[in-house]
Design an enzyme around this catalytic site. Structure first.
Site, PDB file in Angstrom:
ATOM      1  N   CYS A  25       0.810  -1.230   0.000  1.00 52.02           N
ATOM      2  CA  CYS A  25       0.000   0.000   0.000  1.00 52.02           C
ATOM      3  C   CYS A  25       0.839   1.274   0.000  1.00 52.02           C
ATOM      4  CB  CYS A  25      -0.971   0.007   1.181  1.00 52.02           C
ATOM      5  SG  CYS A  25      -2.261  -1.244   1.003  1.00 52.02           S
ATOM      6  N   HIS A  75     -12.984   9.493  -7.494  1.00 55.21           N
ATOM      7  CA  HIS A  75     -12.026   9.512  -8.600  1.00 55.21           C
ATOM      8  C   HIS A  75     -10.915  10.543  -8.399  1.00 55.21           C
ATOM      9  CE1 HIS A  75     -15.029   6.925 -10.381  1.00 55.21           C
ATOM     10  NE2 HIS A  75     -14.061   6.493 -11.185  1.00 55.21           N
ATOM     11  N   GLU A 136     -13.254  -0.466   2.897  1.00 59.21           N
ATOM     12  CA  GLU A 136     -12.176  -0.278   1.928  1.00 59.21           C
ATOM     13  C   GLU A 136     -12.120  -1.420   0.919  1.00 59.21           C
ATOM     14  OE1 GLU A 136      -8.261   1.436   3.252  1.00 59.21           O
ATOM     15  OE2 GLU A 136      -7.588  -0.577   2.711  1.00 59.21           O
TER      16      GLU A 136
END
Length: 150
Positions: A25, A75, A136
């Site tokens: 990550c 986005h 998530e």
């Protein structure tokens, strides 16, 4: 009158990177987030009020959450503004990408703290933010509860 909790759910796509993290990550990647916003209050008792019987109109809650969170984060790519990712962020912005620079590590946990502050600043004083849940992945989520933060 009884206290009632109502929940509205939202979906948005957001990218991020965790600077200094020791796993995958640390790379720029994204998630299909699912945000559940729960407020608590007493239904309006005034029969002449067009919102009679509602704690808050779901539409009104939707406007707040969309304006403060969904429309901004959807986005977009989120970076901690105090990391070297800021150079990448500026390059992406130059190329027309939506970038959000924050004062925190953009984990689900810290995003919830940010979201709670944003929502609390906008909801009517007659209701209280009860909890937030930010999913998530299909199997991972973080939760924020007002009662844990009093």
């Amino acid at each position: 009158m009884n206290k009632i909790r109502i929940t509205k759910q939202f979906d948005f796509e957001t990218g991020h990177a965790l600077y200094g993290y020791d796993g995958k990550c640390r790379n720029v990647h994204g998630h299909s987030y699912k945000l559940s916003v729960t407020v608590i209050g007493t239904p309006i008792e005034d029969q002449n009020d067009v919102k009679y019987g509602m704690v808050i109109d779901f539409k009104d809650l939707k406007v707040i959450v969309k304006d403060e969170i969904v429309d901004k984060f959807d986005h977009a790519t989120v970076f901690n503004k105090n990391t070297p990712h800021v150079e990448l962020a500026h390059e992406l912005e130059k190329r027309g990408h939506s970038v959000i620079l924050v004062d925190y590590q953009p984990t689900s946990e810290m995003m919830l703290v940010d979201f709670a502050q944003k929502i609390n600043a906008k909801i009517p004083s007659s209701i209280k933010l009860h909890s937030l849940r930010l999913q998530e992945t299909g199997t991972s989520y973080a939760e924020w509860f007002a009662s844990d933060n009093e």
